[in-house]
Write an enzyme that holds these catalytic residues in place. Structure first.
Site, short mmCIF file in Angstrom:
data_model
loop_
_atom_site.label_atom_id
_atom_site.label_comp_id
_atom_site.label_asym_id
_atom_site.label_seq_id
_atom_site.Cartn_x
_atom_site.Cartn_y
_atom_site.Cartn_z
N ASP A 69 37.34 39.99 45.33
CA ASP A 69 38.01 38.76 44.89
C ASP A 69 39.51 38.92 44.97
OD1 ASP A 69 38.77 36.42 43.61
OD2 ASP A 69 37.95 36.98 41.65
N HIS A 103 32.30 30.15 42.36
CA HIS A 103 33.03 31.14 41.56
C HIS A 103 33.97 30.39 40.61
CE1 HIS A 103 34.78 35.18 40.93
NE2 HIS A 103 35.95 34.58 40.89
N HIS A 152 33.64 34.29 36.32
CA HIS A 152 34.52 35.47 36.25
C HIS A 152 35.38 35.35 35.00
CE1 HIS A 152 38.06 37.79 38.36
NE2 HIS A 152 37.57 38.43 37.33
N MET A 190 38.11 36.34 32.83
CA MET A 190 39.37 37.09 32.66
C MET A 190 39.84 36.83 31.24
SD MET A 190 40.90 36.37 36.44
CE MET A 190 39.79 34.99 36.67
N MET A 225 38.41 43.76 42.14
CA MET A 225 39.54 42.86 42.35
C MET A 225 40.42 43.42 43.46
SD MET A 225 39.21 40.28 40.38
CE MET A 225 40.76 39.52 40.88
N SER A 268 36.12 29.90 45.17
CA SER A 268 36.71 29.86 43.83
C SER A 268 37.34 28.50 43.58
CB SER A 268 37.77 30.95 43.68
OG SER A 268 38.60 30.65 42.58
N MET A 277 40.26 32.00 32.40
CA MET A 277 41.42 32.81 31.99
C MET A 277 41.87 32.42 30.59
SD MET A 277 43.71 32.51 35.41
CE MET A 277 43.03 32.84 37.03
N ASP A 303 36.72 30.80 37.63
CA ASP A 303 37.67 31.73 37.04
C ASP A 303 38.12 31.27 35.66
OD1 ASP A 303 38.14 33.78 39.08
OD2 ASP A 303 38.84 32.10 40.31
C1 DX5 Z 1 42.36 35.63 40.68
C2 DX5 Z 1 40.99 34.97 40.67
C3 DX5 Z 1 40.50 34.66 42.03
C4 DX5 Z 1 41.31 33.64 42.79
C5 DX5 Z 1 41.12 33.91 44.24
O1 DX5 Z 1 42.71 35.98 39.41
O2 DX5 Z 1 40.05 35.83 40.05
O3 DX5 Z 1 39.12 34.28 42.00
O4 DX5 Z 1 40.98 32.33 42.50
O5 DX5 Z 1 41.97 33.08 44.96
P1 DX5 Z 1 42.50 33.47 46.40
O6 DX5 Z 1 41.31 33.53 47.31
O7 DX5 Z 1 43.43 32.34 46.71
O8 DX5 Z 1 43.20 34.79 46.29
ZN ZN Z 2 37.86 35.36 40.33
#
Ligand code: DX5
Ligand code: ZN
Length: 220
Positions: free
Chosen positions: A174, A32, A65, A67, A136, A7, A36, A34
């Site tokens: 994740d 990956h 991903h 969010m 998650m 990620s 948000m 993320d």
């Molecule tokens: C959390 C994200 C994850 C995050 C994982 O909201 O979806 O992908 O980056 O990071 P670690 O491995 O540090 O928990």
């Molecule tokens: Zn993620």
């Protein structure tokens, strides 16, 4: 087949080219990403312009991903930016079926994510229409949190259920994955492992290789 999905949220964003190259060369199959929106989760990360710029660094699968509330609004833009696999949260889609069909019709693979407290039964009606379930293992929004132990049971139940249905759907997990707990996550039934801090804190290439060596113990 086991896949590592580093990620980039945990990467040094000022050195993304090097960071992505390091994990890609070391053998990570997915990147990956993320996204948000500050609504579905408290934080804001990055979006289409960043994805578009990093697309030229690698041919690896861009595992995005979302969010984001009502992520279907961005499906086309994400495809154009370079997403290969678009993962949306069940909790964020009023019309999950429509969103799934839309992603598929754009030519992307489809994932559906569940927060820790959302039961796997919520996906019953669409299980045979999706490529991946993202379970998650932390509450989404931030990297560097601890894995919530009860989520291991969800992984196990979902894998058993998929086998009963004769489905080979990927299970991605994740949040909070470390070298200490990843074996338990795999044993529970996950085959796509997201790792942020445990890859990018320190030597990203060496950490990627260390995960891949663990995967080999499971016959890959
Ligand atoms: C959390 C994200 C994850 C995050 C994982 O909201 O979806 O992908 O980056 O990071 P670690 O491995 O540090 O928990
Ligand atoms: Zn993620």
């Amino acid at each position: 087949m086991m896949i590592l999905a580093p990620s980039i949220l945990a990467a040094d964003l000022g050195r993304l080219e090097e960071e992505i190259e390091a994990v890609a060369k070391a053998g990570a199959e997915y990147i990956h990403i993320d996204v948000m929106d500050g609504m579905f989760v408290p934080s804001i990360s990055f979006g289409m312009p960043l994805i578009k710029s990093i697309r030229r660094y690698t041919d690896k699968v861009f595992d995005v991903h979302m969010m984001v509330e009502e992520p279907g609004r961005y499906a086309k833009a994400m495809k154009e930016a370079g997403a290969d696999l678009l993962c949306v949260h069940q909790e964020a889609c009023k019309h999950l079926d429509r969103t799934i069909q839309e992603i598929r019709s754009l030519g992307m693979k489809v994932g559906v994510a569940l927060n820790p407290a959302t039961p796997i039964e919520m996906l019953e009606c669409v299980l045979d229409q999706i490529d991946m379930v993202l379970l998650m293992s932390v509450n989404p929004g931030f990297g560097g949190q601890d894995l919530i132990p009860y989520t291991l049971k969800k992984i196990h139940c979902l894998r058993r259920h998929l086998i009963d249905l004769g489905l080979h759907t990927d299970i991605q997990v994740d949040g909070g994955i470390t070298f200490e707990n990843v074996r338990q996550v795999i044993e529970a039934g996950a085959n796509v492992i997201v790792a942020g801090s445990s890859v990018f804190r320190g030597d990203a290439a060496a950490n990627t290789q260390a995960y891949l060596r663990i995967f080999e113990d499971f016959g890959h």
